[in-house]
Design an enzyme around this catalytic site. Structure first.
Site, mmCIF file in Angstrom:
data_model
loop_
_atom_site.group_PDB
_atom_site.id
_atom_site.type_symbol
_atom_site.label_atom_id
_atom_site.label_comp_id
_atom_site.label_asym_id
_atom_site.label_seq_id
_atom_site.Cartn_x
_atom_site.Cartn_y
_atom_site.Cartn_z
ATOM 1 N N THR A 89 1.468 -0.186 5.894
ATOM 2 C CA THR A 89 1.391 -1.113 4.773
ATOM 3 C C THR A 89 1.638 -2.496 5.360
ATOM 4 O O THR A 89 2.366 -2.633 6.347
ATOM 5 C CB THR A 89 2.417 -0.782 3.668
ATOM 6 O OG1 THR A 89 2.361 -1.812 2.669
ATOM 7 C CG2 THR A 89 3.836 -0.684 4.194
ATOM 8 N N GLY A 90 1.008 -3.491 4.778
ATOM 9 C CA GLY A 90 1.185 -4.837 5.320
ATOM 10 C C GLY A 90 -0.080 -5.637 5.160
ATOM 11 O O GLY A 90 -0.970 -5.281 4.385
ATOM 12 N N ARG B 143 -13.501 -7.878 -0.667
ATOM 13 C CA ARG B 143 -12.597 -7.801 0.491
ATOM 14 C C ARG B 143 -12.052 -6.361 0.624
ATOM 15 O O ARG B 143 -11.642 -5.748 -0.349
ATOM 16 C CB ARG B 143 -11.443 -8.780 0.305
ATOM 17 C CG ARG B 143 -10.419 -8.793 1.467
ATOM 18 C CD ARG B 143 -9.141 -8.119 1.071
ATOM 19 N NE ARG B 143 -8.098 -8.240 2.089
ATOM 20 C CZ ARG B 143 -7.074 -7.388 2.177
ATOM 21 N NH1 ARG B 143 -6.969 -6.381 1.340
ATOM 22 N NH2 ARG B 143 -6.162 -7.539 3.104
ATOM 23 N N VAL B 144 -12.107 -5.834 1.834
ATOM 24 C CA VAL B 144 -11.532 -4.514 2.106
ATOM 25 C C VAL B 144 -10.476 -4.704 3.189
ATOM 26 O O VAL B 144 -10.716 -5.401 4.178
ATOM 27 C CB VAL B 144 -12.631 -3.519 2.571
ATOM 28 C CG1 VAL B 144 -12.023 -2.202 3.009
ATOM 29 C CG2 VAL B 144 -13.642 -3.278 1.447
ATOM 30 N N GLY B 145 -9.301 -4.103 2.987
ATOM 31 C CA GLY B 145 -8.208 -4.254 3.955
ATOM 32 C C GLY B 145 -8.174 -3.110 4.956
ATOM 33 O O GLY B 145 -9.177 -2.421 5.182
ATOM 34 N N THR C 230 0.837 -1.201 0.000
ATOM 35 C CA THR C 230 0.000 0.000 0.000
ATOM 36 C C THR C 230 0.867 1.244 0.000
ATOM 37 O O THR C 230 1.885 1.280 0.706
ATOM 38 C CB THR C 230 -0.838 0.019 1.296
ATOM 39 O OG1 THR C 230 -1.651 -1.140 1.295
ATOM 40 C CG2 THR C 230 -1.682 1.276 1.420
ATOM 41 N N GLY D 241 -3.457 -6.442 5.799
ATOM 42 C CA GLY D 241 -4.566 -5.692 6.389
ATOM 43 C C GLY D 241 -5.281 -6.436 7.492
ATOM 44 O O GLY D 241 -5.651 -5.850 8.521
HETATM 45 N N1 GLY Z 1 -2.592 -3.240 3.529
HETATM 46 C C1 GLY Z 1 -3.380 -3.434 2.396
HETATM 47 C C2 GLY Z 1 -4.304 -4.532 2.464
HETATM 48 O O1 GLY Z 1 -4.153 -5.454 3.240
HETATM 49 O O2 GLY Z 1 -5.243 -4.519 1.707
#
Ligand code: GLY
Length: 318
Positions: free
Chosen positions: A201-202, A178-180, A150, A204
């Protein structure tokens, strides 16, 4: 004082553009939107915007968020398809009094009504990545998920206003819908101009378990330097996940306070980030862990050249 910090090397061109605006006493909202758009528009970054990796149905569904640290206004979109710049839609939503976080069809209807640019975000390269991945998964029985790079940024302008923003295509081969963490306040981002901001970032699914961005801002509010706050939050949550669940997903956080001081922590090897301040031209660092501490090294020219070569290399269908 002004400053901007972002996850990953891919942000540095955007940071360069934002720096010019911030130097000229521009607004932190305009600067961060410009910087994120630069990443969304670049076709060779396969985890953000155009060229982003698709879900398991070969659709590019994007998540993005924007936060204003003066008013605490938040706008976000989740699983939005076929719009060029999710960050601009998120920023526009932050100005609404309600309905600030829209997903899927609702987000697309809003963006269409407001005249945002429509674009097919599935590039030919992303199709090749998708088809190759399908073959790999069939042949090697590996898990399909990967790629959660991200772009997240925190920005401070000369007026003392701070903003945070994120944009991502999320996990490669994710389920439709799917939403992170990236559009979720406190997890993917948080900013308060009275203190500072952080962004993640990583993986989610794991970042959301710890609301890690908010935790870093909370620690900075208690007086911690951004570096100490990032290290404490990431290390403690990584340990918690390992103790309670046996493993921890990738997690890298960047933060800046309202003095322009910054910090970064990660639980992976080879995390890169970009930063610029009134005292520092845009620069890329690599972070590694030495004796439990995160050490940042300026990326060498060789590393930078290799990065771009790898990203733009011709893709072969397997
Ligand atoms: N960090 C972005 C996701 O997991 O969607």
């Amino acid at each position: 004082m002004w400053g901007i910090i972002a996850t990953w090397r891919m942000a540095v061109e955007g940071i360069g553009k934002a720096s010019e605006m911030l130097k000229a006493e521009g607004d932190a909202g305009d600067a961060i939107e410009t910087a994120i758009k630069e990443v969304e528009d670049f076709p060779y970054y396969k985890s953000v915007g155009y060229g982003g990796l698709p879900n398991e149905e070969m659709e590019v569904e994007l998540d993005a968020a924007y936060m204003d640290g003066d008013t605490l206004d938040i706008g976000a979109v989740g699983a939005i398809k076929d719009f060029a710049n999710p960050i601009s839609i998120a920023r526009r939503l932050s100005r609404e009094s309600v309905n600030n976080f829209l997903v899927g069809e609702g987000a697309e209807k809003f963006a269409h009504r407001e005249g945002f640019e429509r674009k097919n975000m599935l590039s030919d390269r992303a199709k090749i990545h998708y088809r190759n991945r399908v073959k790999e998964v069939q042949e090697q029985e590996i898990k399909p998920y990967s790629g959660h790079d991200t772009v997240g940024m925190v920005c401070l302008d000369t007026h003392g206003k701070m903003t945070a923003a994120t944009s991502t295509s999320g996990l490669f081969m994710k389920k439709k819908g799917r939403v992170g963490d990236s559009p979720v306040s406190g997890s993917g981002f948080y900013v308060d101009s009275m203190v500072g901001g952080a962004t993640a970032t990583g993986l989610g699914e794991d970042v959301m378990k710890g609301c890690v961005s908010y935790e870093i801002v909370r620690l900075m509010k208690e007086g911690m330097h951004p570096q100490a706050a990032c290290e404490k939050a990431v290390q403690m949550f990584d340990e918690t996940l390992r103790r309670r669940r046996g493993k921890a997903g990738d997690m890298s956080l960047v933060a800046m306070n309202n003095k322009g001081e910054w910090g970064v922590a990660t639980n992976i090897e080879g995390f890169s980030f970009a930063v610029a301040t009134a005292d520092q031209e845009p620069i890329v660092y690599l972070t590694k862990q030495v004796d439990g501490k995160c050490v940042h090294e300026v990326a060498s020219q060789e590393w930078l050249d290799n990065y771009m070569k790898t990203r733009t290399a011709p893709l072969v269908e397997k």
